[in-house]
Design an enzyme around this catalytic site. Structure first.
Site, PDB file in Angstrom:
ATOM      1  N   CYS A  14      -5.681  66.531  -0.904  1.00  0.00           N
ATOM      2  CA  CYS A  14      -6.139  67.705  -1.676  1.00  0.00           C
ATOM      3  C   CYS A  14      -7.418  67.431  -2.465  1.00  0.00           C
ATOM      4  CB  CYS A  14      -5.073  68.143  -2.669  1.00  0.00           C
ATOM      5  SG  CYS A  14      -3.419  68.285  -2.008  1.00  0.00           S
TER       6      CYS A  14
HETATM    7  O1  KQY Z   1      -4.108  71.306  -2.897  1.00  0.00           O
HETATM    8  C1  KQY Z   1      -3.439  71.102  -3.850  1.00  0.00           C
HETATM    9  N1  KQY Z   1      -2.288  70.568  -3.737  1.00  0.00           N
HETATM   10  C2  KQY Z   1      -3.949  71.542  -5.145  1.00  0.00           C
HETATM   11  C3  KQY Z   1      -2.974  71.720  -6.174  1.00  0.00           C
HETATM   12  C4  KQY Z   1      -3.600  72.328  -7.356  1.00  0.00           C
HETATM   13  C5  KQY Z   1      -2.874  72.029  -8.537  1.00  0.00           C
HETATM   14  C6  KQY Z   1      -3.543  72.513  -9.761  1.00  0.00           C
HETATM   15  N2  KQY Z   1      -2.742  72.221 -10.866  1.00  0.00           N
END
Ligand code: KQY
Length: 365
Positions: A357
């Site tokens: 991510c």
């Molecule tokens: O892609 C992802 N797992 C992003 C998660 C965003 C979390 C923001 N608190």
């Protein structure tokens, strides 16, 4: 330059697999104290380790706010370019550009609308305007033209491409009312095919249990290891709520074929034991109205499948868990020509995601 009135598919462009060669990787520096405890002081160390490790294999572009720019610059990491970039948070997989190529040496990008994983329906923070500009800024740095979709919301973590016409996603995320509530599943599928240059979309029902931040992004549960072959986050314990999610994904994948008509081979990677937010971890996060809270005792969406494929390595989140060794071994067997680089990544998980991510590849066209 912005390209309107065409789609990548019409122009002969498609999203390559993350496994094909990269020019570089982008990372956005963590900063906000209502997501990262102690104003991201601990997260910075892990992001630095991720950047340093990837940079052993390919160039890294580290994007940093004006305030934190000197801090990141002074790290003086080899093979890492530090550029100034304003953003709302640090999930470049999701707010960044999706690069597409045409197989003749050209590259462009898709600039989806970003609304912090659900906008005013169930988004994680407001505003998200600076995040929504990140893709355009990446395109400017890379000097590529972009297809901007002002009317279609999507995050990069909600899709995987095998580079041969197949896209992997989840219904839980793409059909959530916070993204594109006025579109049918068929219309969404058509958008994916047009903008990723694909022929077939595989829809897993759900993502990882408690991946509530993203409404079940695919990049936490399943990832291509080759065309026609995936790794799937697995849980043996039928009493655990993860079991039915993984089993539903397995049943679906085993009943499907990809765009080339291949049956899909599934390799299971067991998830770590449940990881819960501690009191100390929860108390380090600033409480801000309108921002998703990090409560003591909440289960985190931990999964090894949120690893990142870079040119010569697999950058793998590990959790000091009994299942770490098996995940390392499985991936090393799947990728004998790459080095599995485990990184203790609980701190990224506390922010709501993991290594996949916080990275975004730029392919080598
Ligand atoms: O892609 C992802 N797992 C992003 C998660 C965003 C979390 C923001 N608190």
């Amino acid at each position: 330059m912005r390209i309107d009135n065409h789609t990548p598919k019409q122009d002969g462009f498609y999203m390559p697999s993350e496994l094909s060669e990269h020019r570089c990787t982008y990372i956005l520096w963590p900063e906000r104290g209502d997501n990262w405890r102690h104003n991201a002081e601990k997260a910075e160390h892990v992001f630095t380790e991720v950047a340093r490790t990837i940079a052993k294999y390919e160039p890294v572009v580290l994007c940093v706010s004006p305030r934190e720019y000197p801090v990141a610059l002074n790290l003086n990491l080899p093979n890492v370019q530090v550029v100034e970039m304003t953003s709302n948070d640090s999930w470049i997989r999701d707010c960044g550009a999706t690069f597409v190529i045409n197989g003749r040496g050209n590259m462009r990008a898709v600039d989806w609308s970003f609304n912090a994983w659900g906008g005013l329906v169930n988004g994680l923070y407001f505003p998200w305007d600076q995040d929504d500009l990140v893709a355009a800024k990446m395109c400017a740095i890379e000097a590529v033209n972009r297809y901007r979709l002002s009317d279609f919301v999507l995050e990069g973590g909600s899709i995987h491409s095998d580079g041969e016409g197949t896209i992997l996603t989840t219904e839980e995320c793409l059909l959530d009312p916070g993204r594109n509530p006025d579109m049918t599943k068929e219309e969404i599928e058509e958008k994916l095919k047009e903008y990723l240059g694909a022929e077939k979309v595989l829809w897993l029902p759900k993502g990882i249990y408690m991946d509530e931040d993203t409404n079940g992004h695919v990049d936490n549960i399943c990832q291509f290891v080759a065309p026609g072959k995936v790794v799937l986050a697995w849980e043996d314990n039928e009493e655990d709520p993860q079991y039915e999610r993984s089993k539903a994904a397995l049943d679906y994948l085993e009943s499907e074929t990809d765009a080339k008509g291949r049956k899909i081979e599934v390799v299971k990677i067991h998830v770590p034991n449940p990881i819960l937010i501690t009191k100390e971890e929860s108390s380090g996060v600033d409480i801000v109205e309108g921002t998703f809270p990090r409560n003591e005792g909440d289960r985190l969406p931990a999964s090894y499948v949120n690893y990142y494929n870079c040119n010569g390595a697999i950058i793998l989140p590990v959790f000091n868990d009994p299942h770490d060794e098996e995940a390392i071994k499985t991936l090393q067997e799947l990728f004998p020509n790459k080095k599995v680089e485990p990184i203790y990544a609980r701190e990224i998980l506390l922010g709501g995601g993991n290594i996949h991510c916080i990275t975004q590849q730029v392919p080598k066209p």
